[in-house]
Design an enzyme around this catalytic site. Structure first.
Site, PDB file in Angstrom:
ATOM      1  N   SER A   5      18.589  -7.328 -10.011  1.00 23.36           N
ATOM      2  CA  SER A   5      17.362  -7.327 -10.804  1.00 23.36           C
ATOM      3  C   SER A   5      17.362  -8.307 -11.985  1.00 23.36           C
ATOM      4  CB  SER A   5      17.067  -5.921 -11.321  1.00 23.36           C
ATOM      5  OG  SER A   5      16.663  -5.078 -10.278  1.00 23.36           O
ATOM      6  N   GLU A  28       0.831  -1.210   0.000  1.00 26.87           N
ATOM      7  CA  GLU A  28       0.000   0.000   0.000  1.00 26.87           C
ATOM      8  C   GLU A  28       0.862   1.256   0.000  1.00 26.87           C
ATOM      9  OE1 GLU A  28      -3.219   0.201  -0.496  1.00 26.87           O
ATOM     10  OE2 GLU A  28      -3.204  -1.993  -0.718  1.00 26.87           O
ATOM     11  N   HIS A  47       2.467 -10.141  -9.510  1.00 26.45           N
ATOM     12  CA  HIS A  47       3.902 -10.377  -9.618  1.00 26.45           C
ATOM     13  C   HIS A  47       4.680  -9.266  -8.915  1.00 26.45           C
ATOM     14  CE1 HIS A  47       7.922 -10.135 -11.513  1.00 26.45           C
ATOM     15  NE2 HIS A  47       7.831 -11.448 -11.548  1.00 26.45           N
ATOM     16  N   SER A  48       4.253  -8.051  -9.091  1.00 30.29           N
ATOM     17  CA  SER A  48       4.860  -6.882  -8.437  1.00 30.29           C
ATOM     18  C   SER A  48       3.867  -5.743  -8.572  1.00 30.29           C
ATOM     19  CB  SER A  48       6.193  -6.513  -9.100  1.00 30.29           C
ATOM     20  OG  SER A  48       5.968  -6.055 -10.433  1.00 30.29           O
TER      21      SER A  48
END
Length: 437
Positions: free
Chosen positions: A197, A111, A328-329
Site C-alpha cells: 500500500s 459494484e 482513483h479508488s
C-alpha cells in the site's frame, strides 16, 4: 628517509599536475583562443559543459518537451507503416480480449464494493493499453514490481479470474492469505511481486532487484517497476532513480501518468516536463515517453526499452501518458475535481479499447457477435466466482503471526498464546465459523 619520502610525494604531485595541465592545453588547442567561451570544464562534479562569460538564467522553457511516441491515431489508423509492430491476428485478439476482460471484471468488482461485499477496490479504466502493451513486450522471466493499478499485466501473464476475486475477498484460497487489502495482488509463479500500500516503496526495491540480476552471470532478465505520477513525488522515487543511474541497473522505471493522483491533478503535483523530463537531465537516464492509450506504441517502446536495459545494463525512464477514466479508488469521487464532460471525452474518443477495436475493424479482424459473447461469458464467470469466493472460509486467524520470520520468535509466540486465551474466553463475540480452524 622522511625527506626522501616527501621528495617522492612532491615529484608525484608535480607530475600529476603536469598531466592535468597537458589535458587542459590539449582541450584548449581546439579553441581559437585560450580565453574562448568553448573551453570545457574539468571539475570533478561535472566535466562536460562549456564555460560562458555572459550570465543567464537557464529557464524551463529553454528546453523543448520530450515528444510523445504514438503508432495509431484515435481512429485506429497506423500513422507510419514502418512503426506497425506487425503483430499477428492471434496476438492482437488476445490483447483485445484481455483488455475487455479487465474492464468487465473492474465494473463488477467496483459494484461489489459499493454493495458492501468487499472493503475496497480500484479500477483500471482508461489505462488498459499501458498494461497489456507493456506486458506483451516482456518475457515471463522479467520481474514485475507494481503499484496497485497494473492488474492487466497479471491478466496477460495468466492470473485467473478466481485468483483475482479470491484475493479481493481475502479468503482461504487467496495467495496472500487474507493479509492484504483488496487489489494488492502478487504471484511468485508469474514473477509479480506482491503489491504494498505505501506509495513508492516498491521503486528502490525494484532497483535493488535489478542490481542483483545484473550481478548474475549471463543475465537475460530485467525488472519493470510501475508507479504513478503522484508516487513520483515521494522521496523514495528520487532515491531509486539515483541508485538506478549510478549503479547502472537493468530496470525499466514505468510511470503511468494518468493525470491525477487521488484528488490531486498533475498541475498541482509537479512542474517541469512531466516525469520523463527527470530522466535525461535530472538523473542521466535514457527516457521514452509514449501515448499510453495506444497499445502498439506501448508495445514497441517497451520492446526497445527492454533491449536497451539488457544490452547496456542501464535503467530507462518510461512515461506512459493516459487518462484515469475511473475514480482513483472507491475512496474517491473524482467529479469533485474534474468535469463529467472531460471524463466522457476520454472514455469515448481517446479510449484505448476503442482505438484497438477500430484497428481490428480496418484489418477485418473484428466480429461484433464474438465480442458480445466474450463479454457476456466474462460477466458470468466473474459473478459466479464472486458467489463462490464470498462463501469460502477466511484463513486461520493464527496465520497472522506467520510469514514474516523464518522461525516465529518468542515474543510473537507469546502474543499468539494471549490471543488464543482471549478468544477462548470470549468466543461468542467472534465469527469463528467463518475462519479455517
Amino acid at each position: 628517509m622522511s625527506f626522501l619520502r616527501k621528495s617522492v610525494q612532491l615529484f608525484s604531485a608535480v607530475r600529476q599536475n603536469a598531466k592535468m595541465l597537458g589535458a587542459v592545453s590539449a582541450h584548449r588547442s581546439y579553441s581559437s583562443s585560450p580565453k574562448s567561451a568553448e573551453e570545457r570544464a574539468t571539475f570533478p562534479g561535472f566535466h562536460d559543459a562549456p564555460f560562458v562569460n555572459d550570465l543567464k538564467l537557464t529557464m524551463p522553457e529553454d528546453y523543448a518537451p520530450i515528444p510523445i511516441y504514438r503508432v495509431m491515431d484515435r481512429d485506429g489508423y497506423i500513422l507510419n507503416e514502418q512503426e506497425d509492430p506487425q503483430l499477428s491476428q492471434e496476438v492482437v485478439e488476445k490483447m483485445f480480449r484481455d483488455m475487455l476482460l479487465l474492464s468487465t471484471m473492474d465494473k463488477i468488482l467496483y459494484e461489489s464494493q459499493r454493495q458492501g461485499r468487499i472493503s475496497f477496490y480500484m479500477t483500471n479504466f482508461g489505462e488498459e493499453a499501458s498494461h497489456i502493451g507493456s506486458a506483451a513486450a516482456l518475457e515471463m522471466r522479467d520481474i514485475i514490481y507494481g503499484q496497485y493499478r497494473e492488474a492487466g499485466v497479471l491478466v496477460w501473464r495468466g492470473f485467473r479470474i478466481d485468483q483475482f476475486i479470491d484475493q479481493c475477498y481475502g479468503n482461504v484460497d487467496d495467495l496472500g492469505r487474507g493479509k492484504q487489502m483488496p487489489v494488492h495482488y502478487g504471484s511468485k509463479e508469474l514473477n509479480f511481486v506482491t503489491i504494498s500500500s505505501p506509495l513508492s516503496t516498491q521503486i528502490p526495491q525494484a532497483v535493488g532487484a535489478a542490481y542483483a540480476l545484473k550481478r548474475r552471470p549471463n543475465n537475460d532478465a530485467c525488472v519493470v517497476c510501475y508507479f504513478g505520477e503522484g508516487a513520483a513525488s515521494e522521496g523514495d522515487t528520487h532515491a531509486a532513480f539515483n541508485f538506478a543511474a549510478t549503479l547502472e541497473c537493468p530496470v525499466i522505471l514505468f510511470c503511468r501518468n494518468n493525470g491525477f493522483a487521488i484528488s490531486t491533478p498533475s498541475n498541482e503535483q509537479y512542474r517541469g516536463d512531466g516525469i520523463a523530463g527527470r530522466g535525461p537531465m535530472g538523473y542521466g537516464i535514457a527516457t521514452i515517453r509514449v501515448d499510453g492509450t495506444d497499445v502498439f506504441a506501448v508495445y514497441n517502446a517497451m520492446k526497445k526499452a527492454r533491449e536497451y536495459v539488457l544490452r547496456e545494463n542501464k535503467p530507462i525512464v518510461f512515461e506512459a501518458l493516459a487518462y484515469r477514466v475511473g475514480h482513483h479508488s472507491t475512496s474517491d469521487d473524482s467529479t469533485a475535481y474534474r468535469s463529467a464532460d472531460e471524463i466522457e471525452v476520454w472514455n469515448t474518443l481517446e479510449h484505448p479499447i476503442s482505438k484497438l477495436k477500430s484497428y481490428m475493424v480496418h484489418k477485418g479482424w473484428f466480429n461484433e457477435q464474438q465480442e458480445t459473447e466474450f463479454v457476456g461469458n466474462v460477466r458470468k464467470q466473474v459473478l459466479k466466482q464472486i458467489a463462490v469466493s464470498e462463501k469460502k472460509l477466511k484463513p486461520s486467524w493464527r496465520e497472522m503471526f506467520e510469514g514474516v520470520y523464518d522461525t516465529v520468535p518468542e515474543h510473537l509466540k507469546e502474543q499468539q498464546r494471549e490471543l488464543e486465551k482471549h478468544i477462548e474466553a470470549h468466543k461468542e463475540f467472534y465469527p469463528l465459523k467463518s475462519f479455517k480452524q
